[in-house]
Design a protein around this motif. Sequence first.
Motif, short mmCIF file in Angstrom:
data_model
loop_
_atom_site.label_atom_id
_atom_site.label_comp_id
_atom_site.label_asym_id
_atom_site.label_seq_id
_atom_site.Cartn_x
_atom_site.Cartn_y
_atom_site.Cartn_z
N SER A 1 0.83 -1.21 0.00
CA SER A 1 0.00 0.00 0.00
C SER A 1 0.86 1.26 0.00
O SER A 1 0.53 2.27 -0.65
CB SER A 1 -0.94 -0.01 1.21
N ARG A 2 1.98 1.22 0.69
CA ARG A 2 2.85 2.39 0.71
C ARG A 2 3.58 2.55 -0.63
O ARG A 2 3.82 3.69 -1.07
CB ARG A 2 3.86 2.27 1.85
N LEU A 3 3.93 1.48 -1.27
CA LEU A 3 4.55 1.59 -2.60
C LEU A 3 3.58 2.17 -3.61
O LEU A 3 3.94 3.01 -4.46
CB LEU A 3 5.06 0.22 -3.07
N LEU A 4 2.35 1.76 -3.56
CA LEU A 4 1.35 2.29 -4.50
C LEU A 4 1.06 3.76 -4.21
O LEU A 4 0.79 4.54 -5.15
CB LEU A 4 0.04 1.48 -4.37
N GLY A 5 1.17 4.19 -2.99
CA GLY A 5 0.90 5.58 -2.66
C GLY A 5 2.15 6.43 -2.60
O GLY A 5 2.07 7.58 -2.14
N ASP A 6 3.26 5.89 -3.02
CA ASP A 6 4.53 6.60 -2.98
C ASP A 6 4.82 7.18 -1.59
O ASP A 6 5.30 8.30 -1.43
CB ASP A 6 4.57 7.72 -4.03
N GLU A 7 4.48 6.43 -0.57
CA GLU A 7 4.74 6.87 0.78
C GLU A 7 6.12 6.38 1.22
O GLU A 7 6.72 5.47 0.63
CB GLU A 7 3.66 6.33 1.72
N VAL A 8 6.55 6.95 2.31
CA VAL A 8 7.88 6.63 2.83
C VAL A 8 7.85 5.23 3.47
O VAL A 8 6.95 4.89 4.23
CB VAL A 8 8.33 7.67 3.87
#
Length: 421
Positions: free
Chosen positions: A53-60
Amino acid sequence: MRRRLINSTLAVVLVVIAVFGVSLVIVETRTISASAQESVESEALRLISVVDSRLLGDEVINAGVLSEQIDPTRFALIEIPGREPIAVGERPTGSVLRAIETGEQGEKVTVEESRSAVTREVGRTLLIIGAVALLAIISAVLLAVRQANRLASPLTDLAETAERLGSGDPRPRHKRYGVPELDRVADVLDSSAERIARMLTAERRLAADASHQLRTPLTALSMRLEEISVTDDPETVKEEANIALTQVERLTDVVERLLTNSRDPRTGSAVVFDLDEVIKQQIEEWRPAYRSTGRALVCSGKHGLRAVGTPGAVAQVLAALIENSLMHGGGTVALRTRVTGNQVVIEVTDEGPGVPAELGARIFERTISGRNSTGIGLAVARDLAEADGGRLELLQQHPAVFALFLSRIPLDRKDPERPVR
């Protein structure tokens, strides 16, 4: 016996604990290990979903962010293509539980946990199982001791009862233990005690009856023998010897009668006999004793009567009544015969004070006496009368009138010697 019961019970409990305890340990160890493995796999799956989910949202994505998503006691390694691997927590050494999950973008998450936690959990489980097993063993020992006492104590009581019987104490205990087999043994011992008590009572009664019934005939026989020893007249010697022989025969009959009654008081040997002969013989035997005390012994009433009974027993009954009047009565003692219905009655009465009012209803009981006598004579006389189908009664207390009732045999008027059929 107690030790055997305790050992056998303890052995059974130990076998059960060994079989079921080992099985329980194996099952619990596998269950704990499987549960720990599932927990690690679940953590890896949750962590890979967070990374996706963080990779898809470009989150840290770093160790600080991911450390909040993982159990502090576990180690996680996140490998994302094109990036440096991210390690969260301290990597365990030795044997570990490991779970690896791969995400949709090629990232890989590895979660590890030391097996020491599983070992500790297994150890706690084993400790609980051991405590339960120990409690079971202690309970089994206590139960075995209680059961052993429950079974051994009755056996000890039964042994004491048997020992008492052997030592001559035949009192039944009437104690039961709630165990059918032991209660059966107790029943048998109580029955044996009652039989032994009856036998001892019969023996004591026979001894008392014999001493009482033989006392007077032996005294009379002794007097006859003294007469023989001091006389020089052959005719007197012959006469006294014949009388002594007759008294010896009577003594034999007395002994046989007592033995018969001691075995079975209901057993009789009744025959038809001449009542006058029995009365005459008793008067001749007792008249010297009455003369020595200045008293008279007379006979009246109907003659030629024939009755059904045992002559020896009837003689003993009359002797008991005559002796009773000699000891407790006064004045002239009269024997009177009469007929009532189909019975012959022999009444014995004297001119004394009679039977005390408080003894009237109990005069035929053993040990009951108006003076310091044995109280056996009248009881024996009653038993002898009843053994031949007759009865002995106290008709009057003041003065005392005792009556012996016997079955009568009426005589043919044409032939007085022949009974009517």
